[in-house]
Design an enzyme around this catalytic site. Structure first.
Site, PDB file in Angstrom:
ATOM      1  N   GLY A 194      -8.341   0.283 -12.708  1.00 32.14           N
ATOM      2  CA  GLY A 194      -7.405  -0.485 -11.885  1.00 32.14           C
ATOM      3  C   GLY A 194      -7.192  -1.866 -12.496  1.00 32.14           C
ATOM      4  N   ASP A 208     -15.288   5.434 -13.695  1.00 27.32           N
ATOM      5  CA  ASP A 208     -13.928   5.836 -13.303  1.00 27.32           C
ATOM      6  C   ASP A 208     -13.967   6.918 -12.228  1.00 27.32           C
ATOM      7  OD1 ASP A 208     -14.564   8.175 -14.584  1.00 27.32           O
ATOM      8  OD2 ASP A 208     -13.179   7.882 -16.260  1.00 27.32           O
ATOM      9  N   THR A 258      -4.687   1.490  -2.548  1.00 26.95           N
ATOM     10  CA  THR A 258      -3.777   0.326  -2.512  1.00 26.95           C
ATOM     11  C   THR A 258      -2.310   0.700  -2.259  1.00 26.95           C
ATOM     12  OG1 THR A 258      -3.719   0.415  -4.931  1.00 26.95           O
ATOM     13  CG2 THR A 258      -5.204  -1.207  -3.940  1.00 26.95           C
ATOM     14  N   TYR A 271      -3.363  -0.100   5.888  1.00 23.84           N
ATOM     15  CA  TYR A 271      -4.072  -0.639   4.716  1.00 23.84           C
ATOM     16  C   TYR A 271      -4.889  -1.866   5.127  1.00 23.84           C
ATOM     17  CZ  TYR A 271      -4.772  -3.285   0.376  1.00 23.84           C
ATOM     18  OH  TYR A 271      -5.320  -4.014  -0.648  1.00 23.84           O
TER      19      TYR A 271
HETATM   20  N1  LIG Z   1      -3.098  -5.544  -5.842  1.00 24.49           N
HETATM   21  C1  LIG Z   1      -3.019  -6.587  -5.029  1.00 24.49           C
HETATM   22  O1  LIG Z   1      -1.993  -7.279  -4.975  1.00 24.49           O
HETATM   23  C2  LIG Z   1      -4.205  -6.980  -4.177  1.00 24.49           C
HETATM   24  C3  LIG Z   1      -4.098  -8.071  -3.307  1.00 24.49           C
HETATM   25  C4  LIG Z   1      -5.216  -8.439  -2.547  1.00 24.49           C
HETATM   26  C5  LIG Z   1      -6.399  -7.723  -2.658  1.00 24.49           C
HETATM   27  N2  LIG Z   1      -6.450  -6.637  -3.473  1.00 24.49           N
HETATM   28  C6  LIG Z   1      -7.711  -5.898  -3.573  1.00 24.49           C
HETATM   29  O2  LIG Z   1      -8.231  -6.118  -4.864  1.00 24.49           O
HETATM   30  C7  LIG Z   1      -8.964  -4.979  -5.292  1.00 24.49           C
HETATM   31  C8  LIG Z   1      -8.469  -4.529  -6.647  1.00 24.49           C
HETATM   32  O3  LIG Z   1      -7.087  -4.209  -6.538  1.00 24.49           O
HETATM   33  P1  LIG Z   1      -6.260  -3.688  -7.780  1.00 24.49           P
HETATM   34  O4  LIG Z   1      -4.905  -4.285  -7.704  1.00 24.49           O
HETATM   35  O5  LIG Z   1      -7.072  -3.826  -9.013  1.00 24.49           O
HETATM   36  O6  LIG Z   1      -6.133  -2.130  -7.399  1.00 24.49           O
HETATM   37  P2  LIG Z   1      -5.550  -0.954  -8.277  1.00 24.49           P
HETATM   38  O7  LIG Z   1      -4.986  -1.458  -9.553  1.00 24.49           O
HETATM   39  O8  LIG Z   1      -4.683  -0.147  -7.379  1.00 24.49           O
HETATM   40  O9  LIG Z   1      -6.858  -0.121  -8.652  1.00 24.49           O
HETATM   41  C9  LIG Z   1      -7.527   0.596  -7.688  1.00 24.49           C
HETATM   42  C10 LIG Z   1      -8.633   1.362  -8.357  1.00 24.49           C
HETATM   43  O10 LIG Z   1      -9.232   2.197  -7.359  1.00 24.49           O
HETATM   44  C11 LIG Z   1      -9.428   3.475  -7.946  1.00 24.49           C
HETATM   45  N3  LIG Z   1      -9.457   4.522  -6.915  1.00 24.49           N
HETATM   46  C12 LIG Z   1      -8.563   4.755  -5.943  1.00 24.49           C
HETATM   47  N4  LIG Z   1      -8.951   5.833  -5.234  1.00 24.49           N
HETATM   48  C13 LIG Z   1     -10.113   6.258  -5.776  1.00 24.49           C
HETATM   49  C14 LIG Z   1     -11.024   7.303  -5.490  1.00 24.49           C
HETATM   50  N5  LIG Z   1     -10.798   8.185  -4.491  1.00 24.49           N
HETATM   51  N6  LIG Z   1     -12.148   7.419  -6.236  1.00 24.49           N
HETATM   52  C15 LIG Z   1     -12.383   6.582  -7.270  1.00 24.49           C
HETATM   53  N7  LIG Z   1     -11.549   5.577  -7.602  1.00 24.49           N
HETATM   54  C16 LIG Z   1     -10.435   5.421  -6.866  1.00 24.49           C
HETATM   55  C17 LIG Z   1      -8.246   3.677  -8.867  1.00 24.49           C
HETATM   56  O11 LIG Z   1      -8.553   4.701  -9.767  1.00 24.49           O
HETATM   57  P3  LIG Z   1      -7.438   5.395 -10.700  1.00 24.49           P
HETATM   58  O12 LIG Z   1      -7.195   4.394 -11.791  1.00 24.49           O
HETATM   59  O13 LIG Z   1      -8.066   6.647 -11.141  1.00 24.49           O
HETATM   60  O14 LIG Z   1      -6.230   5.609  -9.823  1.00 24.49           O
HETATM   61  C18 LIG Z   1      -8.158   2.296  -9.492  1.00 24.49           C
HETATM   62  O15 LIG Z   1      -9.059   2.204 -10.572  1.00 24.49           O
HETATM   63  C19 LIG Z   1      -8.806  -3.931  -4.178  1.00 24.49           C
HETATM   64  O16 LIG Z   1      -9.895  -4.017  -3.329  1.00 24.49           O
HETATM   65  C20 LIG Z   1      -7.561  -4.392  -3.428  1.00 24.49           C
HETATM   66  O17 LIG Z   1      -7.588  -3.985  -2.089  1.00 24.49           O
HETATM   67  C21 LIG Z   1      -5.396  -6.254  -4.248  1.00 24.49           C
END
Ligand SMILES: NC(=O)c1ccc[n+]([C@@H]2O[C@H](COP(=O)([O-])OP(=O)(O)OC[C@H]3O[C@@H](n4cnc5c(N)ncnc54)[C@H](OP(=O)(O)O)[C@@H]3O)[C@@H](O)[C@H]2O)c1
Length: 304
Positions: free
Chosen positions: A12, A29, A63, A124
Site C-alpha cells: 500500500g 503482503d 480503503t 469506512y
Molecule cells: N489514503 C488516505 O488518503 C488515508 C487518509 C487517512 C488515513 N489513511 C489510513 O492510512 C493507512 C494507510 O493507507 P494507504 O493509503 O497506504 O492504504 P492503501 O494504499 O489502500 O493500502 C492498503 C493496504 O492494505 C492491504 N490490504 C487490504 N486488505 C487486505 C487484506 N484483506 N489482507 C491483507 N492486506 C490487505 C492492501 O494490500 P494489497 O496491496 O494487496 O491490496 C494494501 O497493502 C490506512 O490505515 C488508512 O486507513 C489513509
C-alpha cells in the site's frame, strides 16, 4: 540499536514507504497474511513468533470508502477486527496503527484535536474508529496516528487520479468545499522514525499527524496540474489544464459515502512531544513526491 520492524500492508502507499525508509523493516503482503480471514489468530502468532519484531506497523486497511457502504462486514473485519487481534497478540512489541480524519463528521470550523468526539459519517469512518478504539482500550503498548489525504509514490491516490483524468477527459470538476492536509508518506514515515528513536520515551496513545497548512481538493488538483504542465512527460498530453479546472460543491458530486467537509487535524500534541514549534508545511513535503509521481507514473493514452 537496530530494531526489527514488521510492516503489514507492504504494497500500500504507506506500507511501501515504511519498508523503503525504515532500516530493519520487513514487509508482509496479503499473500502472506490475509487480514480478512476470520481465524487469523494462528497465522498472526506464527508470523510474530518467526520475526520476533520490536515494532509492528499496521498499514493494512480497507480503503475503498464508497464500496464500504455495501461491504460493511468486510470493512469492519479488516479495519476493526484485525487491529483488535493485533492489539491482543502483539505483546512484546510496540504497535503502530494508522487511523483517519474520517472518524470525524467535519462539521467543526476548527482543526480537530484528539479529545474531540468522533462522529463518523460513513461505514469506512466507523470501521476506522472501531479499530482505533480496540487498540486504545486494549492497554497494548501502542501508538495510534490519525492522518489525512495520504499521497505516496506507490499505490493509488488523488494526484494519480487527477493526472489520469486530466489526460483522458475534456473537462474536470473538483470539489472546493472540503478542506484537509495532503500528507506525503515520506513525511509520515520520517515522523514515525523520530518517534522510534525516542525508544521507550516515545509517544504512546492517540495522536494527530499531518504537515502544517491546509488546502481543498480543487486547489490541490490545480497545484498538481500546474506542476504537470511544466513536466516534459505530461505537458503535451494534458487535455485539461489547471486554468480550466472547474470548482464545484460537494452537493454537485454525490458519492455513496459522505465525506467530512473539514478534515484538518490539530497536531499540537505531537509537536509537544518533540518540542517543535511547527511541522513542515505540506507544500514543502508534497512537491518532492509529486515530482517522483510525474517522473514515474505511466502516462495514460489519450481518448480521442
Ligand atoms: N489514503 C488516505 O488518503 C488515508 C487518509 C487517512 C488515513 N489513511 C489510513 O492510512 C493507512 C494507510 O493507507 P494507504 O493509503 O497506504 O492504504 P492503501 O494504499 O489502500 O493500502 C492498503 C493496504 O492494505 C492491504 N490490504 C487490504 N486488505 C487486505 C487484506 N484483506 N489482507 C491483507 N492486506 C490487505 C492492501 O494490500 P494489497 O496491496 O494487496 O491490496 C494494501 O497493502 C490506512 O490505515 C488508512 O486507513 C489513509
Amino acid at each position: 540499536m537496530s530494531m526489527r520492524i514488521l510492516v503489514f500492508g507492504m504494497n500500500g502507499q504507506l506500507g511501501w514507504q515504511c519498508v523503503k525508509d525504515l532500516p530493519g523493516a520487513i514487509g508482509v503482503d496479503r499473500a502472506c497474511l490475509d487480514a480478512a480471514t476470520p481465524s487469523i489468530k494462528d497465522d498472526l502468532n506464527q508470523l510474530l513468533d518467526r520475526y520476533q519484531p520490536d515494532v509492528v506497523i499496521n498499514a493494512i486497511a480497507y480503503t475503498a470508502v464508497d464500496r464500504a457502504e455495501q461491504e460493511r462486514e468486510l470493512a469492519f473485519r479488516i479495519n476493526a477486527d484485525f487491529p483488535s487481534q493485533l492489539a491482543k497478540l502483539v505483546a512484546k512489541a510496540l504497535l503502530i496503527h494508522i487511523s483517519s480524519d474520517y472518524v470525524f463528521d467535519g462539521h467543526s470550523s476548527q482543526a480537530y484535536q484528539e479529545s474531540d468526539p468522533p462522529a463518523p459519517l460513513s461505514v469506512y469512518g466507523a470501521s476506522k474508529r472501531a479499530g482505533e478504539l480496540a487498540i486504545l482500550e486494549s492497554g497494548a503498548n501502542a501508538l495510534v496516528l490519525r492522518s489525512t489525504w495520504l499521497i505516496g509514490e506507490q499505490g493509488q491516490n488523488f494526484a494519480k487520479s487527477i493526472l489520469r483524468l486530466a489526460c483522458t477527459r475534456s473537462e474536470l470538476r473538483v470539489v472546493e468545499d472540503q478542506r484537509g492536509v495532503p500528507t506525503p508518506t515520506p513525511f509520515l514515515v520520517a515522523q514515525i522514525a523520530s518517534a522510534l528513536r525516542l525508544n521507550d520515551k516515545g509517544p504512546r496513545g492517540l495522536f494527530h499527524l499531518v504537515p502544517a497548512g491546509q488546502t481543498d481538493w480543487y486547489r490541490y488538483a490545480k497545484h498538481i496540474l500546474e506542476k504537470a504542465q511544466l513536466h516534459r512527460r505530461w505537458q503535451s498530453i494534458l487535455r485539461v489544464r489547471a486554468s480550466a479546472l472547474e470548482a464545484i460543491t460537494t452537493d454537485q458530486y454525490p458519492l455513496a459515502a459522505a465525506r467530512p467537509r473539514n478534515s484538518c487535524l490539530d497536531t499540537g500534541r505531537w509537536k509537544q512531544v518533540f518540542g517543535l514549534e511547527q511541522l513542515p508545511h505540506y507544500q514543502q513535503v508534497l512537491d518532492p513526491v509529486l515530482d517522483r509521481i510525474l517522473e514515474k507514473e505511466p502516462v495514460p493514452s489519450q481518448v480521442p
